[in-house]
Write an enzyme that holds these catalytic residues in place. Structure first.
Site, PDB file in Angstrom:
ATOM      1  N   THR A   1       0.877  -1.350   0.079  1.00 62.00           N
ATOM      2  CA  THR A   1       0.009   0.017   0.088  1.00 62.00           C
ATOM      3  C   THR A   1       0.717   1.350   0.021  1.00 62.00           C
ATOM      4  OG1 THR A   1      -0.215  -0.348   2.377  1.00 62.00           O
ATOM      5  CG2 THR A   1      -1.983  -0.813   1.058  1.00 62.00           C
TER       6      THR A   1
ATOM      7  N   GLU B   1     -20.243 -21.589 -15.050  1.00 62.26           N
ATOM      8  CA  GLU B   1     -20.194 -19.946 -15.251  1.00 62.26           C
ATOM      9  C   GLU B   1     -21.429 -19.142 -15.567  1.00 62.26           C
ATOM     10  OE1 GLU B   1     -17.380 -18.798 -14.022  1.00 62.26           O
ATOM     11  OE2 GLU B   1     -16.154 -20.716 -13.887  1.00 62.26           O
TER      12      GLU B   1
HETATM   13  P1  ADP Z   1       4.770  -1.534   1.288  1.00 60.36           P
HETATM   14  O1  ADP Z   1       6.056  -1.003   2.012  1.00 60.36           O
HETATM   15  O2  ADP Z   1       3.480  -0.889   1.895  1.00 60.36           O
HETATM   16  O3  ADP Z   1       4.781  -2.921   0.957  1.00 60.36           O
HETATM   17  P2  ADP Z   1       5.764  -0.193  -0.950  1.00 60.36           P
HETATM   18  O4  ADP Z   1       5.973   1.354  -0.469  1.00 60.36           O
HETATM   19  O5  ADP Z   1       6.996  -1.143  -1.075  1.00 60.36           O
HETATM   20  O6  ADP Z   1       4.895  -0.815  -0.315  1.00 60.36           O
HETATM   21  O7  ADP Z   1       5.173  -0.014  -2.292  1.00 60.36           O
HETATM   22  C1  ADP Z   1       5.606  -0.701  -3.438  1.00 60.36           C
HETATM   23  C2  ADP Z   1       5.337  -0.100  -4.904  1.00 60.36           C
HETATM   24  O8  ADP Z   1       4.136   0.137  -5.242  1.00 60.36           O
HETATM   25  C3  ADP Z   1       5.943   1.242  -4.671  1.00 60.36           C
HETATM   26  O9  ADP Z   1       7.337   1.574  -5.295  1.00 60.36           O
HETATM   27  C4  ADP Z   1       5.106   2.044  -5.736  1.00 60.36           C
HETATM   28  O10 ADP Z   1       5.589   1.961  -7.126  1.00 60.36           O
HETATM   29  C5  ADP Z   1       3.863   1.483  -5.757  1.00 60.36           C
HETATM   30  N1  ADP Z   1       2.825   2.177  -4.683  1.00 60.36           N
HETATM   31  C6  ADP Z   1       2.360   1.303  -3.580  1.00 60.36           C
HETATM   32  N2  ADP Z   1       1.311   2.365  -2.953  1.00 60.36           N
HETATM   33  C7  ADP Z   1       1.429   3.486  -3.731  1.00 60.36           C
HETATM   34  C8  ADP Z   1       0.786   4.688  -3.608  1.00 60.36           C
HETATM   35  N3  ADP Z   1       0.150   4.956  -2.719  1.00 60.36           N
HETATM   36  N4  ADP Z   1       0.939   5.603  -4.595  1.00 60.36           N
HETATM   37  C9  ADP Z   1       1.925   5.483  -5.783  1.00 60.36           C
HETATM   38  N5  ADP Z   1       2.423   4.181  -5.699  1.00 60.36           N
HETATM   39  C10 ADP Z   1       2.353   3.330  -4.681  1.00 60.36           C
HETATM   40 ZN    ZN Z   2     -17.603 -21.316  -9.517  1.00 57.75          ZN
END
Ligand code: ADP
Ligand code: ZN
Ligand code: MG
Length: 600
Positions: free
Chosen positions: A199, A418
Site C-alpha cells: 500500500t 459459469e
Molecule cells: P509497502 O511498503 O506498503 O509494502 P511499497 O511502499 O514497497 O509498499 O510499495 C511498492 C510499490 O508500489 C511502490 O514502489 C510504488 O511503485 C507502488 N505504490 C504503492 N503504493 C503506492 C501509492 N500510494 N502511490 C503510488 N505508488 C504506490
Molecule cells: Zn464457480
C-alpha cells in the site's frame, strides 16, 4: 575490515622483503668455502684480516676472488689450532663478541607471526560465512542504508491522503524544529505506518524524508535475525548513534513485526536474540526525546503481533493507517504511474480504477506495467484500454494457460457452471454487473471465471446483500445440479467462500436473532489471514455451537435454494447462453446483456 586486511598484507610483504634483502646483502660478498680452501687462502697470503666467531671464521680478502668475485670467505669450522695458524701467517685477527639476540628474536617471532596470520585468516573465513561477521560486531555500517538525497516526494504517493496529512506535521517539524520547540512541543518519538503489503508504506516513509530534505536511515526488521546473540542489539545502538550525528534525519525500520514480535509469543522458543534486539530498541526509543531532530518511522502489516511495549505511550504511540485505496485513490495512483508509459488518448482511467477494487498501490503499479507489456507485444503505438483490461484479467485470475485443454464434457460443465454464476448475479443484483464470462482455463484451479464488477466500493452490507452474494457464488453449483444432476469438484472455491461468509454472518456480524448481537468468534486482526500459532478459543457452550452450525447451514441452504430457483425459472436462457459460451469461449458485457434482458 577492509583496511585491516590491507594492513596485514602490507605488513607480511614488508617482513618478507626485509628477510630476503638481509640474505641478499649478506650473500653479496660472502661465499662459504671448505676449511682447507680457507687454509690455502691463508697460506697464499690472500687474506687481509680474519674475524673469528663461535662457529665460523670469516676472512676478508685483499682482492676479490677470480672465481666468483667475492671478497669475503667463510669457513664453518673453528679448529683449536686456528689461533696458532693465524699467528703463523701474521694475519690481523680478532674475536667477534657475537650476540645472538637478533637471530633469537627472529627465530620465535616469525613463527608466531605466522600462526597469528593463520588464525586471523581462519577466523575471518569461519565467521563471514554467516550473516554477521565476527569481526564486524557492532560495526554495522554496511547494513544500515543511509540515503542523503531522496528523490521521492509526496506527489509520487497517491491515494493515501489521510496518512499524508498526518505526516505533514513531521515534515514541518524536520524542516523547522526551532519553531516547534519554541512552545515546548515535542515530536512524537515513533510513528508506525500500518497497512497491508503493497500500500506504499515504504514509499511514504521515503517521501517524508524527500519532502523534508533530510537523510534517510533505513533498516529492515528481518535483517536483525543474526547469528550471534547481541549483534542485533549492537546494530540498533549503532543505527541510533549514527542517526544522532546526522540529525535532523529520519530513521525508518521496515517490517518492524519481524523484530518486535511479542516476547515469548513464539512457541518454538529460542528468541533470545530478538528479545535482546527488541530491548535495545526500547532503550533507544526511551533515550531520545524528540528534541534531537531524529524522527523514527516504522512500518508493519501486522500490528497485532507487535510487542505491547513497543506501542506504549512515548514509543510508537502514533499509528498512521495506510489502507488499500478507494476508487478515487486508485485513480490518483494510476495517474502517478501512467506518467511513465505512453497512454492512448481514449483510455479513461476512471474505468480502470472502477474495475480494480481491492488493488493496492503495488498492484496498480504492476497493472500499468502489464498493460504496457501487452501493448508492446501487440505492436501498438500506445497503451489502450484493451491492454488494461487484459492486464486486469491477468492479475485477477492469474496467467492465461493456453496449453490446458478441457475435454468436451468438462467444457460443457464449466460453461453451465459459469453461466449459473452470471445469471444468478444478473437476476439478484442490479449493481454488480457481470462484465465477462469465460471458460478459458486460467491460473491454478480456476477452470473458468465470471467477472463481476462492482461500480462502487462497498463497506456496509445488509443480510440481503450478503445472501445475494452467496447465491451468486452458489450459482455455479446450482447450475451443475440443475442440468447434470451431479456435483463436481470445480465448486470447492465457491463453497469455501460461501461458508466463510455464512459463518461470519452468524458469529461475527450478529445477524441471527436467537444468538443476539454477540460475537462468537474473536476477530483475527491479521492482514495476512489466520495466525497459525494462536489456537481458536471457543468461549461458548456446546449448545450454542450446535446452534451456530445449524444456522450456518440454514443460511447456505437458503442461498443455494435461491440460486437454484433463479436458474430453474430461466432454464432455457441458461442453456442458450451456455451453448453460446461454449462456442465463443468468452462472452463480454454486451453479448451477455442480450441474455440478461430476457430474464424472468
Ligand atoms: P509497502 O511498503 O506498503 O509494502 P511499497 O511502499 O514497497 O509498499 O510499495 C511498492 C510499490 O508500489 C511502490 O514502489 C510504488 O511503485 C507502488 N505504490 C504503492 N503504493 C503506492 C501509492 N500510494 N502511490 C503510488 N505508488 C504506490
Ligand atoms: Zn464457480
Ligand atoms: Mg515495504
Amino acid at each position: 575490515m577492509k583496511n585491516y586486511r590491507f594492513n596485514l598484507t602490507y605488513f607480511v610483504l614488508a617482513l618478507l622483503t626485509v628477510l630476503l634483502l638481509q640474505d641478499y646483502l649478506k650473500g653479496v660478498k660472502t661465499t662459504v668455502v671448505p676449511y682447507n680452501e680457507f687454509q690455502a687462502a691463508l697460506e697464499s697470503n690472500e687474506i687481509k684480516e680474519v674475524v673469528v666467531y663461535n662457529e665460523e671464521v670469516k676472512g676478508y680478502l685483499k682482492e676479490a676472488r677470480k672465481k666468483d668475485n667475492k671478497t669475503v670467505i667463510v669457513a664453518r669450522r673453528v679448529p683449536p689450532e686456528l689461533r696458532s695458524e693465524l699467528e703463523k701467517y701474521g694475519v690481523k685477527f680478532w674475536r667477534a663478541n657475537e650476540s645472538s639476540f637478533l637471530s633469537d628474536i627472529f627465530s620465535w617471532l616469525i613463527p608466531m607471526l605466522f600462526f597469528i596470520g593463520i588464525w586471523i585468516f581462519l577466523s575471518r573465513k569461519i565467521f563471514s560465512g554467516g550473516q554477521g561477521s565476527f569481526m564486524s560486531v557492532g560495526k554495522s555500517k554496511a547494513k544500515i542504508y543511509v540515503e542523503k538525497k531522496i528523490k521521492v516526494s509526496f506527489s509520487d504517493v497517491a491515494g493515501v491522503d489521510e496518512a499524508k496529512s498526518e505526516l505533514e506535521e513531521v515534515i514541518n517539524f524536520l524542516k523547522d524544529a526551532k519553531h516547534y520547540e519554541r512552545l515546548g512541543a515535542k515530536m512524537p518519538r515513533g510513528i508506525l505506518l500500518v497497512g497491508p503489503p503493497g500500500t506504499g508504506k515504504t514509499l511514504l516513509a521515503k517521501a517524508v524524508a524527500g519532502e523534508a530534505a533530510v537523510p534517510f536511515f533505513s533498516i529492515s526488521g528481518s535483517e536483525f535475525v543474526e547469528m550471534f546473540v547481541g549483534v542485533g542489539a549492537a546494530r540498533v545502538r549503532d543505527l541510533f548513534e549514527q542517526a544522532r550525528k546526522h540529525a535532523p534525519c529520519i530513521v525508518f525500520i521496515d517490517e518492524l513485526d519481524a523484530l518486535g514480535k511479542a516476547r515469548g509469543a513464539n512457541p518454538m522458543g529460542g528468541q533470545d536474540e530478538k528479545e535482546q534486539t527488541l530491548n535495545q530498541l526500547l532503550v533507544e526509543l526511551d533515550g531520545f526525546d524528540g528534541g534531537e531532530g531524529v524522527v523514527l518511522l516504522a512500518a508493519t502489516n501486522r500490528p497485532e503481533i507487535l510487542d505491547p511495549a513497543l506501542l506504549r505511550a512515548g514509543r510508537f504511540d502514533r499509528q498512521v493507517l495506510v489502507d488499500r485505496p478507494d476508487r478515487i485513490g486508485r485513480l490518483q495512483i494510476l495517474n502517478v504511474h501512467v506518467k511513465k508509459i505512453k497512454l492512448d488518448r481514449n483510455v479513461e482511467l476512471e474505468q480502470v480504477a472502477a474495475l480494480t477494487t481491492g488493488f493496492t498501490g503495488a498492484d496498480l503499479a504492476n497493472l500499468v506495467n502489464e498493460a504496457a507489456l501487452f501493448a508492446t507485444r501487440n505492436n501498438r503505438e500506445s497503451v489502450t484500454l484493451e491492454d488494461f483490461n487484459l492486464a486486469i484479467e491477468r492479475i485477477i485470475t492469474g496467467l492465461e494457460k493456453k496449453s490446458r485443454v478441457l475435454n468436451k464434457m468438462e467444457q460443457k460443465i464449466v460453461a453451465y457452471h459459469e453461466m449459473g454464476h452470471a445469471i444468478v448475479a444478473a437476476s439478484c443484483s442490479k449493481v454488480n454487473k457481470v462484465h465477462k464470462v469465460s471458460i478459458i482455463p486460467r491460473g491454478v484451479g480456476a477452470l473458468g471465471y465470471t467477472i463481476q464488477r462492482p461500480t462502487e466500493d462497498r463497506y456496509l452490507m445488509s443480510p440481503l446483500e450478503l445472501e445475494n452474494k452467496m447465491a451468486v457464488l452458489l450459482g455455479g453449483r446450482a447450475s451443475e445440479k440443475l442440468f447434470f444432476n451431479e456435483m463436481t469438484t470445480g465448486s470447492s472455491d465457491d463453497i469455501a467462500k460461501v461458508t466463510e461468509m455464512a459463518r461470519a454472518m452468524v458469529t461475527k456480524y450478529g445477524m441471527i436473532k436467537e444468538l443476539g448481537h454477540i460475537v462468537y468468534e474473536q476477530q483475527q486482526q491479521s492482514y495476512l489471514g489466520i495466525d497459525q500459532f494462536s489456537p481458536k478459543t471457543k468461549n461458548y457452550s456446546e449448545k450454542t455451537a450446535q446452534l451456530i452450525d445449524e444456522r450456518v447451514k440454514e443460511i447456505v441452504d437458503k442461498a443455494f435454494e435461491k440460486a437454484y430457483h433463479v436458474l430453474e425459472l430461466n432454464r432455457d436462457i441458461v442453456e442458450k447462453s451456455a451453448l453460446e459460451l461454449i462456442k465463443k469461449e468468452t462472452l463480454t458485457g454486451e453479448e451477455l446483456e442480450v441474455f440478461f434482458n430476457q430474464l424472468n
